[in-house]
Design an enzyme around this catalytic site. Structure first.
Site, PDB file in Angstrom:
ATOM      1  N   CYS A   1      49.255  62.412 -10.894  1.00  0.00           N
ATOM      2  CA  CYS A   1      49.017  61.011 -10.559  1.00  0.00           C
ATOM      3  C   CYS A   1      50.058  60.182 -11.319  1.00  0.00           C
ATOM      4  CB  CYS A   1      47.599  60.596 -10.949  1.00  0.00           C
ATOM      5  SG  CYS A   1      47.337  58.819 -10.691  1.00  0.00           S
TER       6      CYS A   1
ATOM      7  N   SER B   1      43.930  65.411  -1.153  1.00  0.00           N
ATOM      8  CA  SER B   1      43.070  64.707  -2.102  1.00  0.00           C
ATOM      9  C   SER B   1      43.235  63.190  -1.963  1.00  0.00           C
ATOM     10  CB  SER B   1      43.457  65.126  -3.525  1.00  0.00           C
ATOM     11  OG  SER B   1      42.750  64.363  -4.458  1.00  0.00           O
TER      12      SER B   1
ATOM     13  N   ALA C   1      47.898  52.236  -6.070  1.00  0.00           N
ATOM     14  CA  ALA C   1      47.573  52.473  -7.480  1.00  0.00           C
ATOM     15  C   ALA C   1      46.070  52.224  -7.570  1.00  0.00           C
ATOM     16  CB  ALA C   1      48.349  51.549  -8.406  1.00  0.00           C
TER      17      ALA C   1
ATOM     18  N   GLY D   1      47.328  63.464   4.350  1.00  0.00           N
ATOM     19  CA  GLY D   1      46.602  62.403   3.659  1.00  0.00           C
ATOM     20  C   GLY D   1      46.777  61.056   4.317  1.00  0.00           C
TER      21      GLY D   1
HETATM   22  O1  RRO Z   1      43.822  57.337  -7.871  1.00  0.00           O
HETATM   23  C1  RRO Z   1      45.050  57.119  -7.768  1.00  0.00           C
HETATM   24  O2  RRO Z   1      45.554  56.001  -8.029  1.00  0.00           O
HETATM   25  C2  RRO Z   1      46.005  58.169  -7.370  1.00  0.00           C
HETATM   26  C3  RRO Z   1      45.904  59.488  -7.737  1.00  0.00           C
HETATM   27 BR1  RRO Z   1      44.459  60.144  -8.661  1.00  0.00          BR
HETATM   28  C4  RRO Z   1      46.942  60.402  -7.402  1.00  0.00           C
HETATM   29  O3  RRO Z   1      46.936  61.605  -7.731  1.00  0.00           O
HETATM   30  N1  RRO Z   1      47.995  59.940  -6.705  1.00  0.00           N
HETATM   31  C5  RRO Z   1      48.082  58.651  -6.338  1.00  0.00           C
HETATM   32  O4  RRO Z   1      49.074  58.266  -5.700  1.00  0.00           O
HETATM   33  N2  RRO Z   1      47.070  57.778  -6.653  1.00  0.00           N
END
Ligand code: RRO
Length: 305
Positions: free
Chosen positions: A130, A23, A72, A265
């Site tokens: 997250c 993701s 972030a 990723g």
């Molecule tokens: O969007 C983010 O800042 C983020 C998400 Br959703 C996540 O699950 N993990 C991450 O490191 N960044």
């Protein structure tokens, strides 16, 4: 004839090979995700999507660390109603298409997951990990009661497999995995990013606009392998390993620790999607060299020693 060693069954989904796009990589458009399918990935997971559109944090949202990236982003996404168009398009992919879902309450997770599945998602992956957005993500995944409520409620309305992506930023990930399993999850993804930060030594200012972010890439691989190993010792659910995979040997290490598949990723973001092919080829050659007929034969093998 060459035998097919690479296919895996993952909580009811059939993957042609054990690699998946993690993701958050390459955005949310069906077009960019479709390009990953062409490179051989066994399944695709989208960036996390919520009930309403979100801009995310201002720049800088990503900084380079010595062995990975600290991000972030702040959950930027167009909201599920807009994203449904992409899910409908992605329905035509010939690999499983998994929508990552977040919410600020159990009800929000339920509504987003239901909309994603109604639009054609093959499974959902609940982002309860997250590390840097308040009232969602790891604030849910670190709280066993809230976590169980989210998983249980999503399972009552969603008729497709529900994966749950866990945070390494907890004292005992195996305990959290057990809560997740008892609440009815179909598989566990381990792990999301490790809470981290970087500071500019000239200006003394934190480099990310949000100051704190999540570390990904090779730096976290040993942490992720340990988490998969500990979860495999505790629960029977299929595990999807995630964290710092950059080559076939990394992927194989996760399988030996107990993962049935691996997500990639940061390496795709840095080196591009062609790495799927070399990882798949490497796993196949490893199995062949060891005289094995299936990926399944090495899942969790390190626990026998
Ligand atoms: O969007 C983010 O800042 C983020 C998400 Br959703 C996540 O699950 N993990 C991450 O490191 N960044």
């Amino acid at each position: 004839m060459e035998i097919n060693r690479l296919g895996v069954d993952l909580a009811g989904l059939r993957l042609a090979n054990p690699t998946m796009l993690a993701s958050g990589i390459l955005g949310l458009s069906a077009e960019s995700l479709g390009n990953i399918v062409k490179t051989g990935a066994g399944a695709i997971v989208t960036k996390s999507v919520g009930l309403k559109p979100r801009k995310g944090y201002p720049n800088p949202t990503v900084v380079q660390a010595s062995c990975g990236l600290i991000n972030a982003m702040g959950l930027p996404n167009p909201g599920i109603n807009e994203f449904i168009k992409e899910i409908r398009e992605a329905k035509n992919f010939d690999v499983p298409f998994i929508v990552s879902v977040y919410g600020f309450s159990a009800e929000e997770y339920v509504r987003v997951a239901k909309k994603a599945v109604d639009a054609g998602a093959d499974a959902v992956e609940l982002n309860v990990s997250c590390p840097h957005v308040g009232e969602t993500g790891s604030e849910i995944g670190q709280n066993p009661k809230l976590l169980a409520e989210v998983v249980r409620k999503v399972k009552t309305v969603v008729e497709k497999p529900v994966f749950v992506k866990l945070s390494p930023n907890v004292t005992n990930i195996a305990e959290i995995a057990e809560v997740t399993a008892k609440a009815g999850a179909d598989a566990i993804t381990a792990i999301n990013t490790v809470k981290a930060m970087a500071i500019d030594t000239e200006t003394a200012i934190p480099l990310l606009s949000n100051k704190i972010g999540g570390l990904s890439g090779p730096a976290i691989k040993p942490i992720a392998v340990r988490c998969v190993y500990e979860i495999h010792e505790r629960v029977k659910l299929p595990i999807i390993g995630c964290g710092g995979v950059t080559n076939w040997r990394d992927a194989t290490e996760f399988l030996l620790a107990g993962a049935s598949a691996v997500q990639i990723g940061t390496a795709v973001a840095i080196k591009g999607p062609n790495m799927f092919k070399s990882i798949i080829r490497g796993i196949n050659a490893y199995l062949k060299k060891k005289g094995l007929k299936s990926v399944k034969e090495i899942v969790g093998l390190s626990h026998c020693s």
